[in-house]
Design a protein around this motif. Structure first.
Motif, PDB file in Angstrom:
ATOM      1  N   LEU A   1       0.855  -1.185   0.000  1.00 33.43           N
ATOM      2  CA  LEU A   1       0.000   0.000   0.000  1.00 33.43           C
ATOM      3  C   LEU A   1       0.890   1.234   0.000  1.00 33.43           C
ATOM      4  O   LEU A   1       1.665   1.457   0.928  1.00 33.43           O
ATOM      5  N   ASN A   2       0.793   2.001  -1.068  1.00 33.65           N
ATOM      6  CA  ASN A   2       1.577   3.229  -1.180  1.00 33.65           C
ATOM      7  C   ASN A   2       0.638   4.425  -1.045  1.00 33.65           C
ATOM      8  O   ASN A   2      -0.182   4.685  -1.911  1.00 33.65           O
ATOM      9  N   LEU A   3       0.779   5.139   0.063  1.00 33.96           N
ATOM     10  CA  LEU A   3      -0.012   6.338   0.353  1.00 33.96           C
ATOM     11  C   LEU A   3       0.878   7.575   0.378  1.00 33.96           C
ATOM     12  O   LEU A   3       0.550   8.569   1.015  1.00 33.96           O
ATOM     13  N   SER A   4       2.000   7.533  -0.304  1.00 34.68           N
ATOM     14  CA  SER A   4       2.945   8.651  -0.328  1.00 34.68           C
ATOM     15  C   SER A   4       2.286   9.913  -0.869  1.00 34.68           C
ATOM     16  O   SER A   4       1.413   9.853  -1.736  1.00 34.68           O
ATOM     17  N   SER A   5       2.731  11.043  -0.377  1.00 33.88           N
ATOM     18  CA  SER A   5       2.317  12.358  -0.881  1.00 33.88           C
ATOM     19  C   SER A   5       0.805  12.560  -0.858  1.00 33.88           C
ATOM     20  O   SER A   5       0.177  12.867  -1.862  1.00 33.88           O
ATOM     21  N   ASN A   6       0.234  12.375   0.309  1.00 38.08           N
ATOM     22  CA  ASN A   6      -1.169  12.661   0.551  1.00 38.08           C
ATOM     23  C   ASN A   6      -1.242  13.626   1.732  1.00 38.08           C
ATOM     24  O   ASN A   6      -0.284  14.334   2.006  1.00 38.08           O
ATOM     25  N   TYR A   7      -2.366  13.667   2.441  1.00 35.16           N
ATOM     26  CA  TYR A   7      -2.538  14.589   3.570  1.00 35.16           C
ATOM     27  C   TYR A   7      -2.848  13.847   4.866  1.00 35.16           C
ATOM     28  O   TYR A   7      -3.612  14.329   5.700  1.00 35.16           O
ATOM     29  N   ILE A   8      -2.241  12.679   5.041  1.00 37.93           N
ATOM     30  CA  ILE A   8      -2.496  11.870   6.224  1.00 37.93           C
ATOM     31  C   ILE A   8      -1.689  12.432   7.393  1.00 37.93           C
ATOM     32  O   ILE A   8      -0.481  12.595   7.308  1.00 37.93           O
ATOM     33  N   LYS A   9      -2.406  12.749   8.484  1.00 34.50           N
ATOM     34  CA  LYS A   9      -1.783  13.365   9.663  1.00 34.50           C
ATOM     35  C   LYS A   9      -1.870  12.436  10.861  1.00 34.50           C
ATOM     36  O   LYS A   9      -2.665  11.505  10.872  1.00 34.50           O
ATOM     37  N   SER A  10      -1.090  12.738  11.881  1.00 34.31           N
ATOM     38  CA  SER A  10      -1.242  12.040  13.147  1.00 34.31           C
ATOM     39  C   SER A  10      -2.531  12.526  13.789  1.00 34.31           C
ATOM     40  O   SER A  10      -3.035  13.604  13.476  1.00 34.31           O
ATOM     41  N   ASP A  11      -3.095  11.716  14.677  1.00 35.18           N
ATOM     42  CA  ASP A  11      -4.334  12.136  15.327  1.00 35.18           C
ATOM     43  C   ASP A  11      -4.055  13.267  16.318  1.00 35.18           C
ATOM     44  O   ASP A  11      -2.913  13.656  16.532  1.00 35.18           O
ATOM     45  N   ARG A  12      -5.088  13.790  16.924  1.00 33.16           N
ATOM     46  CA  ARG A  12      -4.944  14.975  17.773  1.00 33.16           C
ATOM     47  C   ARG A  12      -4.067  14.740  18.997  1.00 33.16           C
ATOM     48  O   ARG A  12      -3.547  15.679  19.566  1.00 33.16           O
ATOM     49  N   LEU A  13      -3.871  13.496  19.399  1.00 25.11           N
ATOM     50  CA  LEU A  13      -3.015  13.196  20.543  1.00 25.11           C
ATOM     51  C   LEU A  13      -1.597  12.831  20.113  1.00 25.11           C
ATOM     52  O   LEU A  13      -0.795  12.403  20.915  1.00 25.11           O
ATOM     53  N   GLY A  14      -1.306  12.969  18.830  1.00 27.76           N
ATOM     54  CA  GLY A  14       0.037  12.699  18.328  1.00 27.76           C
ATOM     55  C   GLY A  14       0.284  11.263  17.926  1.00 27.76           C
ATOM     56  O   GLY A  14       1.383  10.894  17.565  1.00 27.76           O
ATOM     57  N   GLY A  15      -0.752  10.428  17.968  1.00 29.95           N
ATOM     58  CA  GLY A  15      -0.607   9.025  17.602  1.00 29.95           C
ATOM     59  C   GLY A  15      -0.762   8.790  16.115  1.00 29.95           C
ATOM     60  O   GLY A  15      -1.065   9.700  15.349  1.00 29.95           O
ATOM     61  N   LEU A  16      -0.548   7.592  15.723  1.00 32.88           N
ATOM     62  CA  LEU A  16      -0.664   7.219  14.314  1.00 32.88           C
ATOM     63  C   LEU A  16      -1.961   6.459  14.091  1.00 32.88           C
ATOM     64  O   LEU A  16      -1.983   5.244  13.971  1.00 32.88           O
ATOM     65  N   GLN A  17      -3.064   7.169  14.029  1.00 30.21           N
ATOM     66  CA  GLN A  17      -4.372   6.560  13.812  1.00 30.21           C
ATOM     67  C   GLN A  17      -4.384   5.745  12.527  1.00 30.21           C
ATOM     68  O   GLN A  17      -5.041   4.723  12.440  1.00 30.21           O
ATOM     69  N   VAL A  18      -3.626   6.165  11.532  1.00 29.13           N
ATOM     70  CA  VAL A  18      -3.585   5.443  10.260  1.00 29.13           C
ATOM     71  C   VAL A  18      -3.102   4.005  10.461  1.00 29.13           C
ATOM     72  O   VAL A  18      -3.620   3.080   9.835  1.00 29.13           O
ATOM     73  N   ILE A  19      -2.165   3.788  11.357  1.00 31.40           N
ATOM     74  CA  ILE A  19      -1.683   2.431  11.620  1.00 31.40           C
ATOM     75  C   ILE A  19      -2.786   1.598  12.256  1.00 31.40           C
ATOM     76  O   ILE A  19      -3.014   0.448  11.889  1.00 31.40           O
ATOM     77  N   LYS A  20      -3.494   2.188  13.186  1.00 29.53           N
ATOM     78  CA  LYS A  20      -4.601   1.486  13.832  1.00 29.53           C
ATOM     79  C   LYS A  20      -5.666   1.119  12.810  1.00 29.53           C
ATOM     80  O   LYS A  20      -6.209   0.018  12.834  1.00 29.53           O
ATOM     81  N   GLU A  21      -5.972   2.016  11.890  1.00 28.60           N
ATOM     82  CA  GLU A  21      -6.984   1.760  10.876  1.00 28.60           C
ATOM     83  C   GLU A  21      -6.556   0.674   9.890  1.00 28.60           C
ATOM     84  O   GLU A  21      -7.386  -0.034   9.337  1.00 28.60           O
ATOM     85  N   LEU A  22      -5.275   0.525   9.675  1.00 29.52           N
ATOM     86  CA  LEU A  22      -4.767  -0.473   8.725  1.00 29.52           C
ATOM     87  C   LEU A  22      -4.408  -1.802   9.387  1.00 29.52           C
ATOM     88  O   LEU A  22      -4.017  -2.747   8.709  1.00 29.52           O
ATOM     89  N   ALA A  23      -4.547  -1.891  10.697  1.00 27.38           N
ATOM     90  CA  ALA A  23      -4.162  -3.104  11.416  1.00 27.38           C
ATOM     91  C   ALA A  23      -4.951  -4.331  10.974  1.00 27.38           C
ATOM     92  O   ALA A  23      -4.477  -5.452  11.117  1.00 27.38           O
TER      93      ALA A  23
END
Length: 108
Positions: free
Chosen positions: A50-72
């Protein structure tokens, strides 16, 4: 269909059900779009790359990586690229090559 290239398509959002008819998809390239969230990708159970390079994916408001949790849920995922996203600036060049994803962020 095993490979899908959707780079440079001005995609802003991945809608629910977008990938429900692609159970055999192994490689998905979504670089250089305007994607902010990956919450509707859980159906891609055969996905390895999965290549999501050069998009607008940010860390969540607490500084975590919500994207990793969503892809687990993507148990077959081996190669994940988040380069050139706001989230990667916090962690330098974030690329998780040959990774086995598990939930890394505690629920707050």
């Amino acid at each position: 269909l095993q490979k899908l290239y959707l780079d440079h398509n001005c995609i802003k959002e991945i809608e629910s059900g977008s990938f429900e008819n692609l159970p055999s998809l192994e490689e998905l390239y979504l670089s250089d779009n305007a994607i902010k969230s990956v919450q509707h990708m859980w159906q891609l159970t055969s996905l390895k790359t999965l290549n999501l390079s050069s998009n607008y994916i940010k860390s969540d408001r607490l500084g975590g990586l919500q994207v990793i949790k969503e892809l687990a849920a993507l148990n077959m995922l081996e190669d994940l690229s988040l380069l050139e996203n706001p989230v990667s600036y916090r962690f330098e060049d974030l690329s998780l090559h040959s990774c086995v994803l598990s939930i890394l962020i505690p629920d707050y």
